[in-house]
Design a protein around this motif. Structure first.
Motif, PDB file in Angstrom:
ATOM      1  N   ILE A 198       0.843  -1.194   0.000  1.00  0.00           N
ATOM      2  CA  ILE A 198       0.000   0.000   0.000  1.00  0.00           C
ATOM      3  C   ILE A 198       0.878   1.243   0.000  1.00  0.00           C
ATOM      4  CG2 ILE A 198      -0.178   0.048   2.540  1.00  0.00           C
ATOM      5  CD1 ILE A 198      -3.082   1.056   2.159  1.00  0.00           C
ATOM      6  N   SER A 199       0.449   2.263  -0.714  1.00  0.00           N
ATOM      7  CA  SER A 199       1.222   3.502  -0.777  1.00  0.00           C
ATOM      8  C   SER A 199       1.102   4.278   0.527  1.00  0.00           C
ATOM      9  CB  SER A 199       0.735   4.374  -1.937  1.00  0.00           C
ATOM     10  OG  SER A 199      -0.553   4.914  -1.645  1.00  0.00           O
ATOM     11  N   GLY A 200       2.072   5.134   0.773  1.00  0.00           N
ATOM     12  CA  GLY A 200       2.028   5.967   1.970  1.00  0.00           C
ATOM     13  C   GLY A 200       0.832   6.893   1.965  1.00  0.00           C
ATOM     14  N   TYR A 201       0.470   7.403   0.785  1.00  0.00           N
ATOM     15  CA  TYR A 201      -0.691   8.295   0.678  1.00  0.00           C
ATOM     16  C   TYR A 201      -1.968   7.566   1.072  1.00  0.00           C
ATOM     17  CZ  TYR A 201      -4.457  10.968  -1.458  1.00  0.00           C
ATOM     18  OH  TYR A 201      -5.634  11.639  -1.663  1.00  0.00           O
ATOM     19  N   ALA A 202      -2.157   6.354   0.521  1.00  0.00           N
ATOM     20  CA  ALA A 202      -3.370   5.596   0.832  1.00  0.00           C
ATOM     21  C   ALA A 202      -3.414   5.232   2.313  1.00  0.00           C
ATOM     22  CB  ALA A 202      -3.431   4.335  -0.021  1.00  0.00           C
ATOM     23  N   LEU A 203      -2.274   4.832   2.857  1.00  0.00           N
ATOM     24  CA  LEU A 203      -2.230   4.415   4.254  1.00  0.00           C
ATOM     25  C   LEU A 203      -2.569   5.570   5.187  1.00  0.00           C
ATOM     26  CD1 LEU A 203      -1.659   1.849   5.824  1.00  0.00           C
ATOM     27  CD2 LEU A 203       0.737   2.534   6.006  1.00  0.00           C
ATOM     28  N   ALA A 204      -2.146   6.770   4.812  1.00  0.00           N
ATOM     29  CA  ALA A 204      -2.399   7.933   5.658  1.00  0.00           C
ATOM     30  C   ALA A 204      -3.833   8.441   5.545  1.00  0.00           C
ATOM     31  CB  ALA A 204      -1.425   9.060   5.300  1.00  0.00           C
ATOM     32  N   ASN A 205      -4.535   8.040   4.471  1.00  0.00           N
ATOM     33  CA  ASN A 205      -5.862   8.610   4.234  1.00  0.00           C
ATOM     34  C   ASN A 205      -7.013   7.603   4.295  1.00  0.00           C
ATOM     35  OD1 ASN A 205      -5.565  11.626   3.187  1.00  0.00           O
ATOM     36  ND2 ASN A 205      -3.834  10.467   2.364  1.00  0.00           N
ATOM     37  N   VAL A 206      -6.719   6.335   4.489  1.00  0.00           N
ATOM     38  CA  VAL A 206      -7.771   5.321   4.408  1.00  0.00           C
ATOM     39  C   VAL A 206      -8.458   5.089   5.753  1.00  0.00           C
ATOM     40  CG1 VAL A 206      -6.414   3.255   4.959  1.00  0.00           C
ATOM     41  CG2 VAL A 206      -8.258   3.145   3.214  1.00  0.00           C
ATOM     42  N   GLY A 207      -7.904   5.632   6.822  1.00  0.00           N
ATOM     43  CA  GLY A 207      -8.526   5.454   8.133  1.00  0.00           C
ATOM     44  C   GLY A 207      -8.092   4.172   8.817  1.00  0.00           C
ATOM     45  N   VAL A 208      -6.786   4.006   8.997  1.00  0.00           N
ATOM     46  CA  VAL A 208      -6.245   2.794   9.610  1.00  0.00           C
ATOM     47  C   VAL A 208      -6.750   2.613  11.033  1.00  0.00           C
ATOM     48  CG1 VAL A 208      -4.112   1.651  10.347  1.00  0.00           C
ATOM     49  CG2 VAL A 208      -4.192   2.860   8.168  1.00  0.00           C
ATOM     50  N   GLU A 209      -6.978   3.722  11.726  1.00  0.00           N
ATOM     51  CA  GLU A 209      -7.392   3.635  13.129  1.00  0.00           C
ATOM     52  C   GLU A 209      -8.686   2.836  13.316  1.00  0.00           C
ATOM     53  OE1 GLU A 209      -4.783   7.043  12.407  1.00  0.00           O
ATOM     54  OE2 GLU A 209      -6.662   6.358  11.519  1.00  0.00           O
ATOM     55  N   SER A 210      -9.549   2.825  12.313  1.00  0.00           N
ATOM     56  CA  SER A 210     -10.828   2.111  12.428  1.00  0.00           C
ATOM     57  C   SER A 210     -10.813   0.760  11.717  1.00  0.00           C
ATOM     58  CB  SER A 210     -11.964   2.975  11.856  1.00  0.00           C
ATOM     59  OG  SER A 210     -11.757   3.226  10.468  1.00  0.00           O
ATOM     60  N   MET A 211      -9.627   0.275  11.357  1.00  0.00           N
ATOM     61  CA  MET A 211      -9.528  -0.966  10.596  1.00  0.00           C
ATOM     62  C   MET A 211      -9.987  -2.166  11.416  1.00  0.00           C
ATOM     63  SD  MET A 211      -6.230  -2.293   8.391  1.00  0.00           S
ATOM     64  CE  MET A 211      -5.489  -3.386   9.599  1.00  0.00           C
ATOM     65  N   TYR A 212     -10.635  -3.100  10.763  1.00  0.00           N
ATOM     66  CA  TYR A 212     -11.138  -4.329  11.381  1.00  0.00           C
ATOM     67  C   TYR A 212      -9.967  -5.141  11.920  1.00  0.00           C
ATOM     68  CZ  TYR A 212     -14.164  -8.523  11.665  1.00  0.00           C
ATOM     69  OH  TYR A 212     -14.890  -9.613  12.076  1.00  0.00           O
ATOM     70  N   GLU A 213     -10.119  -5.737  13.113  1.00  0.00           N
ATOM     71  CA  GLU A 213      -8.992  -6.392  13.765  1.00  0.00           C
ATOM     72  C   GLU A 213      -9.113  -7.915  13.822  1.00  0.00           C
ATOM     73  OE1 GLU A 213      -7.401  -4.732  17.297  1.00  0.00           O
ATOM     74  OE2 GLU A 213      -7.666  -2.663  16.652  1.00  0.00           O
ATOM     75  N   TYR A 214      -9.950  -8.490  12.963  1.00  0.00           N
ATOM     76  CA  TYR A 214     -10.028  -9.946  12.884  1.00  0.00           C
ATOM     77  C   TYR A 214      -9.421 -10.359  11.544  1.00  0.00           C
ATOM     78  CZ  TYR A 214     -12.150 -14.634  13.164  1.00  0.00           C
ATOM     79  OH  TYR A 214     -12.359 -15.988  13.200  1.00  0.00           O
ATOM     80  N   TYR A 215      -9.550 -11.626  11.159  1.00  0.00           N
ATOM     81  CA  TYR A 215      -8.921 -12.103   9.933  1.00  0.00           C
ATOM     82  C   TYR A 215      -9.446 -11.406   8.680  1.00  0.00           C
ATOM     83  CZ  TYR A 215      -6.480 -15.945  12.245  1.00  0.00           C
ATOM     84  OH  TYR A 215      -5.635 -16.686  13.017  1.00  0.00           O
ATOM     85  N   GLY A 216     -10.613 -10.794   8.737  1.00  0.00           N
ATOM     86  CA  GLY A 216     -11.170 -10.133   7.566  1.00  0.00           C
ATOM     87  C   GLY A 216     -10.647  -8.736   7.329  1.00  0.00           C
ATOM     88  N   TYR A 217      -9.485  -8.402   7.905  1.00  0.00           N
ATOM     89  CA  TYR A 217      -8.949  -7.051   7.750  1.00  0.00           C
ATOM     90  C   TYR A 217      -8.672  -6.715   6.288  1.00  0.00           C
ATOM     91  CZ  TYR A 217      -4.409  -9.371   7.281  1.00  0.00           C
ATOM     92  OH  TYR A 217      -3.383 -10.163   6.858  1.00  0.00           O
ATOM     93  N   CYS A 218      -8.273  -7.728   5.480  1.00  0.00           N
ATOM     94  CA  CYS A 218      -8.013  -7.478   4.054  1.00  0.00           C
ATOM     95  C   CYS A 218      -9.295  -7.044   3.339  1.00  0.00           C
ATOM     96  CB  CYS A 218      -7.457  -8.728   3.390  1.00  0.00           C
ATOM     97  SG  CYS A 218      -5.885  -9.314   4.029  1.00  0.00           S
ATOM     98  N   ASN A 219     -10.390  -7.725   3.645  1.00  0.00           N
ATOM     99  CA  ASN A 219     -11.680  -7.394   3.036  1.00  0.00           C
ATOM    100  C   ASN A 219     -12.140  -6.013   3.475  1.00  0.00           C
ATOM    101  OD1 ASN A 219     -11.326 -10.265   4.061  1.00  0.00           O
ATOM    102  ND2 ASN A 219     -12.784 -10.641   2.422  1.00  0.00           N
ATOM    103  N   ASP A 220     -11.978  -5.723   4.754  1.00  0.00           N
ATOM    104  CA  ASP A 220     -12.369  -4.431   5.312  1.00  0.00           C
ATOM    105  C   ASP A 220     -11.588  -3.296   4.653  1.00  0.00           C
ATOM    106  OD1 ASP A 220     -13.512  -2.643   7.527  1.00  0.00           O
ATOM    107  OD2 ASP A 220     -11.364  -2.465   7.912  1.00  0.00           O
TER     108      ASP A 220
END
Length: 351
Positions: A198-220
């Motif tokens: 993932i690019s630094g731009y996308a990582l900074a703007n996609v909202g990592v703080e609210s990312m799903y914390e189970y195995y479905g994190y890729c889908n989320d």
């Protein structure tokens, strides 16, 4: 550095003694920073991480850039989750204070990568299933400006499909279809693949703080990327299998991730097609779902009345079928519109 871009690797590890050390030492030389997250392992994973970091540093003659991660004790969101060890060469050992699962470990690593301002961040499992020589294939679409996110796709290889257990293949197929609907990336397959960049731009703007914390994190993450209008590359990359064992309970996994995808789908429609912009496909989805559901309920009610009172079935059943067909038609139109909107947001890179 890879083509003048700094590269960080996020490596979650839970009970990966006997595997994680080799993966750390086998990482390509162009990787600038390695964030290895021990998710409260109960074996010798933590000791193996530190020992492998020392071996990796001893084998690397190149100077390692200073990390900004520890300058002020770490980012607050990161320091609340984990203890950050002192860097050993390019490796930063990170240890969770409580077990958070695969998605939680990836999230911790992403927070660390954002803190160090990495241009590209790659996720690599600690079990040795990922071919590290293929890493440039994931990074190239980002460096070339073709995509903000690239993910591996094992399903493009016939051998992988044949060797996968039937139940696992069925579960993967179901979640792939649900992820297509939820995320809007209709050409993307194998969304459970954890080999990503993932690019630094996308990582900074996609909202990592609210990312799903189970195995479905890729889908989320795919849903979040689509809502932000990011481009995704689907890259054909084979998997490597050895003595490692999966810790996933597939019935639980499919149930929990399916519910998460349903909620994310509703969120994406609201954010992308109602809040940030307007497109009638959101209304098509709502009307189609409601009408089709009404048709199904009407059909069940017709059967109940038929067998309870002996009333004629034809009129009620015909009306219910008509409602179901109308609702299904609106749903298909909604999906078609969604495909058209996101058509230019997907890139597929085969062998």
């Amino acid at each position: 550095m890879y083509r003048d871009h700094s590269v960080g690797v996020v490596m979650p590890a839970y009970n990966e003694e006997g595997f994680v050390g080799d993966v750390i030492c086998d990482l390509p030389e162009f990787v600038d920073r390695v964030y290895v997250i021990d998710d409260c392992s109960t074996d010798g994973t933590w000791d193996e991480i530190r020992e492998a970091a020392s071996r990796d540093a001893a084998a690397d003659d190149e100077p390692v850039a200073e990390t900004a991660l520890l300058a002020d004790g770490g980012d607050s969101a990161l320091s609340e989750r984990a203890t950050i060890g002192d860097p050993v060469g390019r490796v930063i050992p990170i240890r969770h204070r409580e077990n958070r699962g695969a998605g939680g470990a990836i999230k911790t690593g992403y927070l660390a990568a954002v803190g160090d301002d990495m241009d590209v961040t790659v996720t690599v499992d600690a079990d040795g299933q990922m071919d590290l020589e293929q890493m440039p294939r994931l990074i190239d679409p980002i460096v070339d400006g073709e995509a903000e996110y690239a993910k591996g796709n094992r399903l493009l290889y016939r051998e992988f499909r044949q060797d996968m257990p039937r139940f696992r293949f069925l579960g993967n197929s179901i979640l792939t279809f649900l992820t297509k609907i939820a995320s809007g990336y209709w050409k993307t397959m194998d969304p459970q693949n954890g080999y990503t960049a993932i690019s630094g731009y996308a990582l900074a703007n996609v909202g990592v703080e609210s990312m799903y914390e189970y195995y479905g994190y890729c889908n989320d993450l795919l849903v979040k990327l689509n809502a932000k209008g990011m481009r995704v590359a689907d890259v054909a990359i084979p998997a490597i299998y050895g003595d490692e064992a999966s810790s996933i309970s597939y019935p639980t996994y499919i149930r929990r991730v399916s519910w998460m995808l349903f909620k994310n789908f509703c969120w994406r429609l609201k954010v992308k097609y109602l809040v940030l912009d307007f497109h009638p496909l959101a209304l098509f989805y709502v009307f189609g779902t409601a009408t089709a559901a009404l048709g199904v309920l009407g059909g069940l009610w017709s059967l109940y009345v038929k067998y309870a009172n002996g009333d004629p079935l034809f009129v009620r059943a015909s009306l219910s079928l008509l409602l179901f067909l109308i609702g299904s038609l609106f749903l298909m139109f909604a999906m078609l519109f969604d495909m058209q909107v996101n058509e230019q947001k997907e890139v597929q890179i085969r062998e």
